[in-house]
Design a protein around this motif. Structure first.
Motif, PDB file in Angstrom:
ATOM      1  N   LEU A  49     -48.881  -5.765  -3.420  1.00 12.78           N
ATOM      2  CA  LEU A  49     -49.116  -6.467  -2.145  1.00 12.78           C
ATOM      3  C   LEU A  49     -50.566  -6.899  -2.022  1.00 12.78           C
ATOM      4  O   LEU A  49     -50.856  -8.008  -1.538  1.00 12.78           O
ATOM      5  CB  LEU A  49     -48.716  -5.558  -0.984  1.00 12.78           C
ATOM      6  CG  LEU A  49     -48.892  -6.144   0.422  1.00 12.78           C
ATOM      7  CD1 LEU A  49     -48.049  -7.405   0.577  1.00 12.78           C
ATOM      8  CD2 LEU A  49     -48.524  -5.108   1.484  1.00 12.78           C
ATOM      9  N   ASP A  51     -52.499  -7.637  -4.533  1.00 16.80           N
ATOM     10  CA  ASP A  51     -52.670  -8.786  -5.445  1.00 16.80           C
ATOM     11  C   ASP A  51     -52.137 -10.071  -4.818  1.00 16.80           C
ATOM     12  O   ASP A  51     -52.751 -11.141  -4.936  1.00 16.80           O
ATOM     13  CB  ASP A  51     -51.955  -8.503  -6.765  1.00 16.80           C
ATOM     14  CG  ASP A  51     -52.584  -7.352  -7.521  1.00 16.80           C
ATOM     15  OD1 ASP A  51     -53.780  -7.076  -7.268  1.00 16.80           O
ATOM     16  OD2 ASP A  51     -51.889  -6.738  -8.355  1.00 16.80           O
ATOM     17  N   VAL A  52     -51.019  -9.980  -4.128  1.00 15.31           N
ATOM     18  CA  VAL A  52     -50.454 -11.160  -3.456  1.00 15.31           C
ATOM     19  C   VAL A  52     -51.390 -11.643  -2.360  1.00 15.31           C
ATOM     20  O   VAL A  52     -51.640 -12.856  -2.199  1.00 15.31           O
ATOM     21  CB  VAL A  52     -49.053 -10.830  -2.896  1.00 15.31           C
ATOM     22  CG1 VAL A  52     -48.568 -11.950  -1.980  1.00 15.31           C
ATOM     23  CG2 VAL A  52     -48.068 -10.612  -4.029  1.00 15.31           C
ATOM     24  N   VAL A  63     -48.781 -17.207  -7.254  1.00 15.99           N
ATOM     25  CA  VAL A  63     -48.876 -15.977  -6.459  1.00 15.99           C
ATOM     26  C   VAL A  63     -47.864 -14.986  -7.037  1.00 15.99           C
ATOM     27  O   VAL A  63     -46.662 -15.286  -7.111  1.00 15.99           O
ATOM     28  CB  VAL A  63     -48.580 -16.251  -4.968  1.00 15.99           C
ATOM     29  CG1 VAL A  63     -48.690 -14.956  -4.156  1.00 15.99           C
ATOM     30  CG2 VAL A  63     -49.528 -17.299  -4.415  1.00 15.99           C
ATOM     31  N   TYR A  65     -45.482 -12.802  -6.618  1.00 16.27           N
ATOM     32  CA  TYR A  65     -44.545 -12.148  -5.714  1.00 16.27           C
ATOM     33  C   TYR A  65     -43.584 -11.223  -6.478  1.00 16.27           C
ATOM     34  O   TYR A  65     -43.083 -10.238  -5.909  1.00 16.27           O
ATOM     35  CB  TYR A  65     -43.722 -13.191  -4.948  1.00 16.27           C
ATOM     36  CG  TYR A  65     -44.519 -13.938  -3.882  1.00 16.27           C
ATOM     37  CD1 TYR A  65     -44.909 -13.311  -2.715  1.00 16.27           C
ATOM     38  CD2 TYR A  65     -44.837 -15.274  -4.055  1.00 16.27           C
ATOM     39  CE1 TYR A  65     -45.626 -13.980  -1.746  1.00 16.27           C
ATOM     40  CE2 TYR A  65     -45.549 -15.966  -3.087  1.00 16.27           C
ATOM     41  CZ  TYR A  65     -45.937 -15.307  -1.941  1.00 16.27           C
ATOM     42  OH  TYR A  65     -46.653 -15.984  -0.982  1.00 16.27           O
ATOM     43  N   ASN A  67     -44.020  -9.153  -8.900  1.00 16.67           N
ATOM     44  CA  ASN A  67     -44.537  -7.931  -9.508  1.00 16.67           C
ATOM     45  C   ASN A  67     -43.997  -6.670  -8.843  1.00 16.67           C
ATOM     46  O   ASN A  67     -44.139  -5.566  -9.377  1.00 16.67           O
ATOM     47  CB  ASN A  67     -46.055  -7.903  -9.457  1.00 16.67           C
ATOM     48  CG  ASN A  67     -46.670  -8.941 -10.389  1.00 16.67           C
ATOM     49  OD1 ASN A  67     -45.981  -9.493 -11.250  1.00 16.67           O
ATOM     50  ND2 ASN A  67     -47.963  -9.190 -10.231  1.00 16.67           N
ATOM     51  N   THR A  71     -42.985  -7.145  -2.577  1.00 17.75           N
ATOM     52  CA  THR A  71     -43.536  -8.506  -2.462  1.00 17.75           C
ATOM     53  C   THR A  71     -42.460  -9.570  -2.622  1.00 17.75           C
ATOM     54  O   THR A  71     -42.566 -10.658  -2.048  1.00 17.75           O
ATOM     55  CB  THR A  71     -44.632  -8.693  -3.505  1.00 17.75           C
ATOM     56  OG1 THR A  71     -44.111  -8.374  -4.814  1.00 17.75           O
ATOM     57  CG2 THR A  71     -45.821  -7.801  -3.200  1.00 17.75           C
ATOM     58  N   GLU A  75     -41.819 -12.453   0.266  1.00 15.40           N
ATOM     59  CA  GLU A  75     -42.279 -13.782  -0.177  1.00 15.40           C
ATOM     60  C   GLU A  75     -42.068 -14.840   0.900  1.00 15.40           C
ATOM     61  O   GLU A  75     -42.992 -15.599   1.246  1.00 15.40           O
ATOM     62  CB  GLU A  75     -41.540 -14.175  -1.454  1.00 15.40           C
ATOM     63  CG  GLU A  75     -41.940 -15.555  -1.980  1.00 15.40           C
ATOM     64  CD  GLU A  75     -41.234 -15.889  -3.276  1.00 15.40           C
ATOM     65  OE1 GLU A  75     -41.492 -17.001  -3.807  1.00 15.40           O
ATOM     66  OE2 GLU A  75     -40.420 -15.066  -3.764  1.00 15.40           O
TER      67      GLU A  75
END
Length: 253
Positions: A49, A51-52, A63, A65, A67, A71, A75
């Protein structure tokens, strides 16, 4: 993730309960137990989250999402919805490092413009651009209107000047016509005076006998000359002498 669809509108309310970061030492999770696996999954989802959020903040083309399952579920929400984040912190001093990490994460989330915020900003930017274009168009139109008004004023001024010139030309034309009329009258008078002078000169050249055309009578050979009485002069009749009307006496014998 709890989704509550609305029957009266197209909006949705999505509630997400994010688990806090797990401290293995404090949670007491052993390395081979189930709690350790759950703690690792929680930390991994929170990292995904983060990282997003970072990718959205930097407006990256990709982006991540996918991973994490969390997430992936968020999205659509992160791309369209308005985000409101509640952070639970501990009031105890021993939990200060965890509290600091939580507040740092909350600050990162707060500084990011998600779907609704981006849409609002894009809409505001679009409205500002449209307003700027409208203002530019209005200024151009006002400039054109001012130019047309100026041209119209110049046309009215030119028309007024032309009317004044026409009036001046008309007055000059009338003045010239009056001068021409005066010249014609003067010429007629001069011609009449010239004809009278020529007539008097011809009569003077004819002599005392007079010519037929100058008021005299021509003398025909073999005839007695007649006395010509000028026009306008009354002929005086001689009065007989008084003695001529008496009877003649007999002469003495």
């Amino acid at each position: 993730v709890l989704t509550a669809p609305s029957t009266t509108s197209d909006g949705q309310l999505v509630l997400v309960d994010l688990a806090g970061s797990e401290n293995v030492h404090k949670s007491g999770a052993d390395e081979g137990g189930k709690l350790l696996t759950e703690a690792k999954a929680i930390n991994k989802s929170l990292s995904a989250l983060a990282d997003v959020v970072e990718a959205i903040a930097k407006r990256q083309a990709f982006v991540p999402y996918r991973n994490s399952r969390l997430t992936m579920l968020l999205e659509e929400i992160l791309g369209q919805a308005k985000i409101l984040l509640f952070v639970h912190v501990s009031p105890f001093g021993v939990d200060a490092p965890v509290t600091s990490h939580s507040l740092t994460f909350a600050g990162r989330v707060r500084s990011v413009d998600f779907g609704a915020q981006m849409l609002r900003k894009d809409q505001e930017q679009r409205l500002k651009s449209e307003h700027t274009r409208s203002m530019d168009a209005n200024r151009r139109l006002e400039s054109m209107i001012d130019q047309l008004r100026k041209e119209l004023a110049d046309l009215h001024k030119e028309k007024k000047e032309q009317k004044q010139q026409m009036a001046q030309l008309s007055e000059q034309l009338r003045e010239q016509q009056r001068e021409v009329t005066k010249e014609k009258e003067l010429r007629s008078r001069l011609e009449a005076a010239g004809r009278g002078a020529e007539s008097r000169g011809a009569c003077a050249d004819a002599g005392s006998g007079g010519a037929a055309g100058c008021g005299g009578s021509a003398v025909v050979p073999g005839q007695k000359p007649r006395t010509v009485i000028p026009t306008g002069v009354r002929r005086r009749v001689p009065t007989p002498h008084p003695g001529l009307n008496r009877p003649l006496r007999d002469a003495p014998r």
